[in-house]
Design an enzyme around this catalytic site. Structure first.
Site, PDB file in Angstrom:
ATOM      1  N   CYS A 109       0.890  -1.143  -0.326  1.00 33.12           N
ATOM      2  CA  CYS A 109       0.163  -0.200  -0.123  1.00 33.12           C
ATOM      3  C   CYS A 109       1.028   1.562   0.130  1.00 33.12           C
ATOM      4  O   CYS A 109       2.274   1.030   1.001  1.00 33.12           O
ATOM      5  CB  CYS A 109      -0.647   0.116   1.366  1.00 33.12           C
TER       6      CYS A 109
ATOM      7  N   CYS B 119       0.739   4.908   6.782  1.00 30.92           N
ATOM      8  CA  CYS B 119       0.054   4.244   8.229  1.00 30.92           C
ATOM      9  C   CYS B 119       1.556   4.144   9.029  1.00 30.92           C
ATOM     10  O   CYS B 119       1.887   2.563   8.840  1.00 30.92           O
ATOM     11  CB  CYS B 119      -1.107   3.778   7.963  1.00 30.92           C
TER      12      CYS B 119
ATOM     13  N   CYS C  26       0.569   0.196  10.510  1.00 26.63           N
ATOM     14  CA  CYS C  26       0.054  -0.430   9.078  1.00 26.63           C
ATOM     15  C   CYS C  26       1.160  -1.791   9.217  1.00 26.63           C
ATOM     16  O   CYS C  26       2.350  -1.590   8.401  1.00 26.63           O
ATOM     17  CB  CYS C  26      -0.890  -0.568   8.440  1.00 26.63           C
TER      18      CYS C  26
ATOM     19  N   CYS D  93     -16.856  -8.745   4.970  1.00 31.07           N
ATOM     20  CA  CYS D  93     -15.824  -7.990   5.185  1.00 31.07           C
ATOM     21  C   CYS D  93     -14.114  -7.853   4.814  1.00 31.07           C
ATOM     22  O   CYS D  93     -13.268  -8.834   5.019  1.00 31.07           O
ATOM     23  CB  CYS D  93     -15.682  -6.961   6.623  1.00 31.07           C
TER      24      CYS D  93
ATOM     25  N   CYS E 198     -19.483  -6.272   3.712  1.00 31.17           N
ATOM     26  CA  CYS E 198     -18.842  -4.375   3.801  1.00 31.17           C
ATOM     27  C   CYS E 198     -17.703  -4.609   2.965  1.00 31.17           C
ATOM     28  O   CYS E 198     -16.894  -5.884   2.549  1.00 31.17           O
ATOM     29  CB  CYS E 198     -18.504  -4.742   5.495  1.00 31.17           C
TER      30      CYS E 198
ATOM     31  N   CYS F 209     -19.500   2.601   8.973  1.00 30.21           N
ATOM     32  CA  CYS F 209     -18.826   1.502   9.972  1.00 30.21           C
ATOM     33  C   CYS F 209     -17.398   2.458   9.852  1.00 30.21           C
ATOM     34  O   CYS F 209     -16.322   2.805   8.908  1.00 30.21           O
ATOM     35  CB  CYS F 209     -18.254   0.450   8.948  1.00 30.21           C
TER      36      CYS F 209
ATOM     37  N   ARG G 173     -18.062  -2.323  17.421  1.00 31.57           N
ATOM     38  CA  ARG G 173     -17.282  -3.607  17.142  1.00 31.57           C
ATOM     39  C   ARG G 173     -15.932  -3.468  18.132  1.00 31.57           C
ATOM     40  O   ARG G 173     -14.903  -2.881  18.588  1.00 31.57           O
ATOM     41  CB  ARG G 173     -17.285  -4.160  15.825  1.00 31.57           C
TER      42      ARG G 173
HETATM   43  N1  SAM Z   1      -6.589   0.514   3.340  1.00 32.66           N
HETATM   44  C1  SAM Z   1      -7.897   1.166   3.650  1.00 32.66           C
HETATM   45  C2  SAM Z   1      -7.757   1.543   4.933  1.00 32.66           C
HETATM   46  O1  SAM Z   1      -7.049   2.558   5.446  1.00 32.66           O
HETATM   47  O2  SAM Z   1      -9.288   2.453   5.197  1.00 32.66           O
HETATM   48  C3  SAM Z   1      -8.832  -0.972   4.331  1.00 32.66           C
HETATM   49  C4  SAM Z   1      -7.996  -1.651   5.063  1.00 32.66           C
HETATM   50  S1  SAM Z   1      -6.933  -1.063   6.401  1.00 32.66           S
HETATM   51  C5  SAM Z   1      -5.925  -2.582   7.098  1.00 32.66           C
HETATM   52  C6  SAM Z   1      -8.466  -0.809   7.693  1.00 32.66           C
HETATM   53  C7  SAM Z   1      -7.825  -0.824   9.310  1.00 32.66           C
HETATM   54  O3  SAM Z   1      -7.727  -1.586   9.901  1.00 32.66           O
HETATM   55  C8  SAM Z   1      -7.666   1.042   9.048  1.00 32.66           C
HETATM   56  O4  SAM Z   1      -8.056   2.317   9.268  1.00 32.66           O
HETATM   57  C9  SAM Z   1      -6.893   0.485  10.728  1.00 32.66           C
HETATM   58  O5  SAM Z   1      -7.966   1.507  11.468  1.00 32.66           O
HETATM   59  C10 SAM Z   1      -7.196  -0.804  11.462  1.00 32.66           C
HETATM   60  N2  SAM Z   1      -5.316  -1.443  12.069  1.00 32.66           N
HETATM   61  C11 SAM Z   1      -5.003  -1.718  10.585  1.00 32.66           C
HETATM   62  N3  SAM Z   1      -3.281  -1.954  11.001  1.00 32.66           N
HETATM   63  C12 SAM Z   1      -3.386  -1.717  12.568  1.00 32.66           C
HETATM   64  C13 SAM Z   1      -2.998  -2.375  13.977  1.00 32.66           C
HETATM   65  N4  SAM Z   1      -1.483  -3.021  13.106  1.00 32.66           N
HETATM   66  N5  SAM Z   1      -3.408  -2.618  14.215  1.00 32.66           N
HETATM   67  C14 SAM Z   1      -4.717  -2.079  14.824  1.00 32.66           C
HETATM   68  N6  SAM Z   1      -5.756  -1.841  14.088  1.00 32.66           N
HETATM   69  C15 SAM Z   1      -5.046  -2.207  12.657  1.00 32.66           C
HETATM   70  C1  DTB Z   2     -10.885  -2.746  11.415  1.00 29.39           C
HETATM   71  O1  DTB Z   2     -11.352  -1.502  11.538  1.00 29.39           O
HETATM   72  N1  DTB Z   2     -10.181  -3.455  12.260  1.00 29.39           N
HETATM   73  C2  DTB Z   2      -9.949  -4.209  11.335  1.00 29.39           C
HETATM   74  C3  DTB Z   2     -10.790  -4.161   9.918  1.00 29.39           C
HETATM   75  N2  DTB Z   2     -11.409  -2.374  10.291  1.00 29.39           N
HETATM   76  C4  DTB Z   2     -10.589  -3.995   8.433  1.00 29.39           C
HETATM   77  C5  DTB Z   2      -8.909  -4.498  10.200  1.00 29.39           C
HETATM   78  C6  DTB Z   2      -7.671  -4.733  11.639  1.00 29.39           C
HETATM   79  C7  DTB Z   2      -6.608  -4.956  11.274  1.00 29.39           C
HETATM   80  C8  DTB Z   2      -5.619  -5.785  12.001  1.00 29.39           C
HETATM   81  C9  DTB Z   2      -4.224  -5.571  11.641  1.00 29.39           C
HETATM   82  C10 DTB Z   2      -3.681  -6.948  10.998  1.00 29.39           C
HETATM   83  O2  DTB Z   2      -4.207  -7.775  10.652  1.00 29.39           O
HETATM   84  O3  DTB Z   2      -3.583  -6.274   9.722  1.00 29.39           O
HETATM   85 FE1  SF4 Z   3      -2.592   1.013   3.083  1.00 34.32          FE
HETATM   86 FE2  SF4 Z   3      -2.958  -0.203   5.754  1.00 34.32          FE
HETATM   87 FE3  SF4 Z   3      -2.642   2.538   5.556  1.00 34.32          FE
HETATM   88 FE4  SF4 Z   3      -5.147   1.014   4.450  1.00 34.32          FE
HETATM   89  S1  SF4 Z   3      -4.036   0.692   6.801  1.00 34.32           S
HETATM   90  S2  SF4 Z   3      -4.379   3.030   3.710  1.00 34.32           S
HETATM   91  S3  SF4 Z   3      -4.340  -0.847   3.984  1.00 34.32           S
HETATM   92  S4  SF4 Z   3      -1.128   1.648   5.281  1.00 34.32           S
END
Ligand code: SAM
Ligand code: DTB
Ligand code: SF4
Length: 331
Positions: A67, A71, A74, A111, A142, A202, A274
Site C-alpha cells: 500500500c 500509516c 500498518c 468484510c 462490507c 462503519c 465492535r
Molecule cells: N486501506 C484501507 C484503509 O486504510 O481504510 C482499508 C484497510 S485498513 C488495514 C483498515 C483499518 O485497519 C485501519 O483504518 C486501521 O484502523 C486498522 N488497522 C490496521 N492496522 C492495524 C493494527 N496494526 N492494529 C490495529 N488496527 C489496525
Molecule cells: C477495522 O477497524 N479493523 C479491521 C477492519 N476494520 C478492516 C482491521 C484490523 C487489522 C489488524 C491488523 C492486521 O491484521 O493487519
Molecule cells: Fe494502506 Fe494500511 Fe493505511 Fe489501509 S491502513 S491505507 S492498508 S497503509
C-alpha cells in the site's frame, strides 16, 4: 444511584438528531469512576440492544500489502519494513468461497479489505462483482478499500454493498504524526460519499497509538459528532507489528480500553460497537468487560488481515460460557 460526577454529565438518552459532544465532556466520561461508567454504558446498551447478542463479521484481506499510504501502525504499508507477503487482488470465486465458509461458521456479515489508498476503476468493477455474489449468499456485505469517490460509492451500492468501513483512526491533533499521505478531511469526505450513496457507515479508530486521554476523547467526540454518527464503530487496540514505527508503542492499560468501549456506547447509543483488533492479545476477562461495557460485535475468524484473531471455536466456547449468542438474523 449515580454519583455527583456522573450527574453533571448530561444524559445520553438518544435524541432525534445526535447530541454534540465536546472533547471535555467525553474526557469526563472516560474519567468517571469505573463502576459508574459501566453502569451508564449498560443502561444505554440495554435500552437499544439485547445485551446477550453479538453480531459476527468475518474479515478477508482480498488484496494484501504494497500500500502506498504510510500509516504508522500498518503492516501493509510499503513504507514500513514488515515481512508480510504481498498478494494481488483475489479472484472473485475464491472470495465467494471464503464468504460461504464464513456463513457456515455463523457470520452474518462479510468484510472485504484491500490495502489500497483508493481503488482504480478496474479494481472497483472486480470488487463490485464480489459484493453482489457475496450478497447473493444472503450475507450482509462490507468493504474497506481506502478512499472512495462519489461515483465508486454509488457503484458499490448498486452492487449491493451494505457497509463501508473507513476509520477516522485517531484524533485530528495526532493524525499527522501517524499518517502523512492523506488528511483527516480526506477521511471525512469519503464517509460523506459513502453515506450519500445510501451505504451504512462503519467508522472507528485505534487506541494504544501513544495518544493521551484527551486525544482518545477527541477521537470518540469526532465519531459521535458525525451527523448521523456511524452505524458501526470498530474500536481497535493497536496490534504492534515489527517493522512499523509503532512497534514499540507503550501498552494501553486494558481497563482504559474497556473505558473507551463504554464511552463509545454512551455517546453513540444505537451504533454497533465492535471490539475489533487486539482480541487475541486480550484475556477473556477483558473481552468480557468490553461486552459488559456495550461492545456488541466482533470480528469472527482466526485471521484479521495480516495478524491473528481468536479461532471460531474458541469464540463459540467463550460465548457459551457467557450465555451469549450470535445474532442470526440480519441487523
Ligand atoms: N486501506 C484501507 C484503509 O486504510 O481504510 C482499508 C484497510 S485498513 C488495514 C483498515 C483499518 O485497519 C485501519 O483504518 C486501521 O484502523 C486498522 N488497522 C490496521 N492496522 C492495524 C493494527 N496494526 N492494529 C490495529 N488496527 C489496525
Ligand atoms: C477495522 O477497524 N479493523 C479491521 C477492519 N476494520 C478492516 C482491521 C484490523 C487489522 C489488524 C491488523 C492486521 O491484521 O493487519
Ligand atoms: Fe494502506 Fe494500511 Fe493505511 Fe489501509 S491502513 S491505507 S492498508 S497503509
Amino acid at each position: 444511584m449515580q454519583n455527583q460526577t456522573a450527574e453533571v454529565i448530561r444524559s445520553a438518552a438518544p435524541a432525534a438528531s445526535p447530541q454534540r459532544w465536546s472533547v471535555a465532556e467525553v474526557e469526563a466520561l472516560l474519567k468517571l469512576p469505573f463502576p459508574d461508567l459501566m453502569y451508564r454504558a449498560q443502561q444505554v446498551h440495554r435500552e437499544h440492544f439485547d445485551p446477550n447478542a453479538l453480531q459476527l463479521s468475518t474479515l478477508l484481506s482480498i488484496k494484501t500489502g504494497g500500500c502506498s499510504e504510510d500509516c504508522g501502525y500498518c503492516s501493509q504499508s510499503s513504507v514500513n519494513a514488515t515481512d508480510i507477503q504481498n498478494q494481488k487482488l483475489m479472484e472473485v470465486e475464491a472470495v465467494v468461497a471464503a464468504a460461504r465458509a464464513a456463513r457456515e461458521n455463523g457470520a452474518t456479515r462479510f468484510c472485504m479489505s484491500a490495502a489500497w489508498r483508493e481503488p482504480c476503476d478496474r479494481d472497483l468493477e472486480n470488487v463490485a462483482r464480489m459484493v453482489s455474489e457475496v450478497r447473493a449468499l444472503g450475507m450482509e456485505t462490507c468493504a474497506t478499500l481506502g478512499m472512495l469517490s462519489e461515483e465508486h460509492a454509488a457503484q458499490l451500492r448498486e452492487a449491493g454493498l451494505d457497509y463501508y468501513n473507513h476509520n477516522l483512526d485517531t484524533a485530528p491533533e495526532l493524525y499527522g504524526e501517524i499518517i502523512t499521505t492523506r488528511t483527516y478531511q480526506d477521511r471525512l469526505d469519503t464517509l460523506e460519499h459513502v453515506r450519500s450513496a445510501g451505504i451504512s457507515v462503519c467508522s472507528g479508530g485505534i487506541v494504544g497509538l501513544g495518544e493521551n486521554i484527551t486525544q482518545r476523547a477527541a477521537l470518540i467526540a469526532q465519531l459521535a459528532n458525525l451527523d448521523p454518527y456511524p452505524d458501526s464503530v470498530p474500536i481497535n487496540n493497536l496490534v504492534k507489528i515489527e517493522g512499523t514505527p509503532l512497534a514499540e508503542a507503550p501498552d494501553l492499560d486494558p481497563l482504559d480500553f474497556v473505558r473507551t468501549i463504554a464511552v463509545a456506547r454512551i455517546t453513540m447509543p444505537k451504533a454497533y460497537v465492535r471490539l475489533s483488533a487486539g482480541r487475541e492479545q486480550m484475556s477473556e476477562a477483558v473481552q468480557t468487560l468490553c461486552f459488559l461495557a456495550g461492545a456488541n460485535s466482533i470480528f469472527y475468524g482466526e485471521k484479521l488481515l495480516t495478524t491473528g484473531n481468536p479461532a471460531e471455536d474458541h469464540d463459540r466456547v467463550l460465548m457459551k460460557k457467557l450465555g451469549m449468542y450470535p445474532l442470526t438474523e440480519k441487523h
